[in-house]
Design an enzyme around this catalytic site. Structure first.
Site: not given
Ligand code: C5P
Length: 238
Positions: A121, A66, A212, A63, A34, A61
């Protein structure tokens, strides 16, 4: 497009050199990555080209949100880069979603699958009220999910906590892309509605987005391999 759930590693890094360093630390068995706003704002299509050169599939991603004309052209432009998945905000409304779907249709089979973000979220119900939205967060997400799928989008972003509900409601066809994945024992960070990889697979997710827990691991290769193993085991024992 996908028969089995796939791991997508979120490349939440600031630059191309950081991207290259990270890719060297990850198992070659990972097919999907991603690219989000940070890396795309910093490096643009160069980041996509780097992944293509390694034969990887891309979830872009961005998002998008517009006016319909702008989003239609942005989808068409992004699709030129050979991406697999692209996100838009469902809150852009029917005309915007239809324009996006039209742009993808015009590309034929090489078009990216369009995935709607229903409610971020990071938003709580009190935030929705401040935005003038009085229905419960869950109802808002379902309504925007229905609108997106009615307009011809291919899937939705949803936490593992919502996936089962969405599957029941919308059936097998929509692609459900699930962030907030945390292997047992790992730190939550700022994520609230988290689930383990096996739980997300059993709930019906098609794509598990993980950042992460892999990026911050002492050994990202080992962490990613463990998640791949957990996904395979969950598929084998539904
Ligand atoms: O580090 P972590 O596992 O929390 O990362 C989740 C990834 O998914 C991040 O890049 C975050 O921006 C993305 N994301 C999210 N929740 C969403 C949409 C995308 O955590 N609703």
């Amino acid at each position: 497009m996908v028969a089995l759930p796939e791991l997508i590693v979120a490349l939440d890094v600031p630059s191309l050199p950081a991207l290259r360093t990270l890719l060297q630390k990850l198992p070659s068995a990972i097919n999907w990555y991603k690219i989000g706003l940070e890396l795309f704002a910093a490096e643009g299509p160069r980041a996509l080209a780097e992944l293509h050169s390694q034969g990887k599939k891309i979830f872009l991603d961005l998002k998008l949100h517009d006016i319909p004309h702008t989003v239609e052209r942005a989808v068409a432009a992004a699709a030129q880069h050979g991406i697999g998945l692209l996100t838009l905000h469902a809150a852009g409304g029917r005309a915007m979603l239809l324009s996006a779907a039209r742009a993808a249709q015009a590309m034929g089979p090489s078009a990216p699958k369009l995935i709607a973000v229903t409610t971020l979220t990071s938003l709580k119900e009190t935030d929705l009220i401040e935005l003038g939205i009085s229905r419960p967060l869950k109802d808002q997400a379902i309504a925007l999910g229905k609108l997106s799928l009615d307009c011809g989008l291919d899937g939705l972003v949803a936490s593992a906590w919502e996936v089962e509900d969405l599957r029941r409601r919308f059936g097998a066809a929509p692609l459900l892309v699930t962030p907030g994945i945390r292997p047992a024992g790992s730190a939550l960070g700022d994520q609230k509605r988290v689930a383990t990889p096996s739980l997300a697979v059993r709930a019906g997710a098609n794509f598990l987005v993980v950042g992460r827990p892999i990026l911050d691991a002492a050994d990202p290769r080992v962490a990613a391999a463990a998640i791949l193993d957990e996904i395979r085991a969950a598929i084998a024992r539904p």
